[in-house]
Design an enzyme around this catalytic site. Structure first.
Site, PDB file in Angstrom:
ATOM      1  CE  LYS A 280     103.865  14.193 -16.226  1.00 41.85           C
ATOM      2  NZ  LYS A 280     104.986  14.462 -17.152  1.00 41.85           N
TER       3      LYS A 280
ATOM      4  CG  ASP B  67     107.793  24.479  -4.671  1.00 46.84           C
ATOM      5  OD1 ASP B  67     106.783  23.873  -5.077  1.00 46.84           O
ATOM      6  OD2 ASP B  67     108.625  23.961  -3.914  1.00 46.84           O
TER       7      ASP B  67
HETATM    8  C1  LIG Z   1     107.587  16.841 -17.679  1.00 46.99           C
HETATM    9  S1  LIG Z   1     108.119  18.449 -17.188  1.00 46.99           S
HETATM   10  C2  LIG Z   1     106.958  19.495 -17.973  1.00 46.99           C
HETATM   11  C3  LIG Z   1     107.141  19.627 -19.470  1.00 46.99           C
HETATM   12  C4  LIG Z   1     106.287  20.732 -20.028  1.00 46.99           C
HETATM   13  N1  LIG Z   1     104.859  20.390 -19.982  1.00 46.99           N
HETATM   14  C5  LIG Z   1     106.615  21.074 -21.454  1.00 46.99           C
HETATM   15  O1  LIG Z   1     105.739  20.930 -22.298  1.00 46.99           O
HETATM   16  O2  LIG Z   1     107.742  21.496 -21.724  1.00 46.99           O
HETATM   17  C6  LIG Z   1     107.618  18.525 -15.511  1.00 46.99           C
HETATM   18  C7  LIG Z   1     107.938  19.830 -14.821  1.00 46.99           C
HETATM   19  O3  LIG Z   1     107.338  19.861 -13.515  1.00 46.99           O
HETATM   20  C8  LIG Z   1     108.126  20.750 -12.743  1.00 46.99           C
HETATM   21  N2  LIG Z   1     107.844  20.647 -11.312  1.00 46.99           N
HETATM   22  C9  LIG Z   1     107.962  19.572 -10.507  1.00 46.99           C
HETATM   23  N3  LIG Z   1     107.645  19.883  -9.242  1.00 46.99           N
HETATM   24  C10 LIG Z   1     107.300  21.195  -9.237  1.00 46.99           C
HETATM   25  C11 LIG Z   1     106.862  22.108  -8.218  1.00 46.99           C
HETATM   26  N4  LIG Z   1     106.742  21.724  -6.953  1.00 46.99           N
HETATM   27  N5  LIG Z   1     106.577  23.382  -8.574  1.00 46.99           N
HETATM   28  C12 LIG Z   1     106.713  23.788  -9.858  1.00 46.99           C
HETATM   29  N6  LIG Z   1     107.126  22.976 -10.862  1.00 46.99           N
HETATM   30  C13 LIG Z   1     107.420  21.700 -10.556  1.00 46.99           C
HETATM   31  C14 LIG Z   1     109.541  20.330 -13.094  1.00 46.99           C
HETATM   32  O4  LIG Z   1     110.468  21.337 -12.749  1.00 46.99           O
HETATM   33  C15 LIG Z   1     109.446  20.068 -14.595  1.00 46.99           C
HETATM   34  O5  LIG Z   1     109.877  21.165 -15.348  1.00 46.99           O
END
Ligand SMILES: C[S@@+](CC[C@H](N)C(=O)[O-])C[C@H]1O[C@@H](n2cnc3c(N)ncnc32)[C@H](O)[C@@H]1O
Length: 201
Positions: free
Chosen positions: A158, A90
């Protein structure tokens, strides 16, 4: 511009055809084609990496002398590229000189040339709440950047547009100068997301 399902479909098909795990890669590719931020040999931190299309693309650009560390709260399936390392964590738990990060970096390297953050909260469908969560993730991503980005290094992050966007930009202003606010064509037209490209002062 109205929502165009054919364009959305095009990017999904194209990702599959080119062997990428997600269509998100085309958003990063557009930013890179325009701004040429990532260079051969760069050391990159990718936050919110799963399923991994950014890492697949970044690994190709930086080449064998570069390195990409991908971190996600979810498991990221192996990319099978020697210049990548994947960590399930995380981002909220990342601290300065984090042992999980330091121990996997190539020898003597302690900071990154570029940070990409495609973080997305679990969307609720409630616009204000999703925006608030996106700002929280960005707050953490930019904090991480203050610890781990080289001076003059770039962060591409983003954001989900909303009422706190301007206040957030002001909040990061002492440490970062904004180079660009970018909405790639590959973003779903219905989506409120766009990318903030900022340089560490
Ligand atoms: C839109 S996806 C990313 C797609 C990625 N850029 C790709 O090209 O495959 C967003 C990601 O943010 C991650 N995410 C959200 N909150 C998070 C956190 N607190 N720590 C780590 N990852 C997190 C989610 O698990 C998810 O996999």
């Amino acid at each position: 511009m109205s929502y165009n399902p054919y364009l959305d479909n095009y990017y999904s098909k194209e990702a599959k055809r080119q062997g990428y795990r997600a269509r998100s890669v085309f958003k990063l590719k557009e930013i890179q084609d325009k701004l040429h931020i990532i260079k051969k040999g760069d050391i990159i931190l990718d936050l919110g990496s799963a399923p991994g299309s950014f890492i697949q693309y970044l690994s190709k650009i930086v080449g064998p002398k570069g390195f990409v560390l991908g971190i996600d709260i979810q498991k990221i399936d192996s990319i099978n590229q020697k210049n990548t390392h994947l960590l399930q964590k995380d981002i909220v738990d990342i601290v300065p000189s984090d042992p999980d990060i330091i121990k996997v970096l190539p020898e003597k390297i302690r900071s990154f040339d570029v940070i990409t953050a495609d973080l997305a909260p679990m969307t609720s469908g409630i616009k204000d709440l999703d925006h608030e969560r996106s700002i929280e993730l960005n707050r953490k991503a930019f904090e991480i950047a203050t610890w781990y980005l080289k001076p003059n290094g770039t962060i591409i992050s983003k954001l989900f547009e909303g009422s706190d966007t301007q206040a957030f930009e002001q909040e990061i202003a002492p440490n970062f100068s904004i180079l660009k606010r970018y909405k790639p064509k590959a973003t779903r037209k219905k989506s409120k997301e766009w990318y903030l490209v900022a340089k560490k002062k």
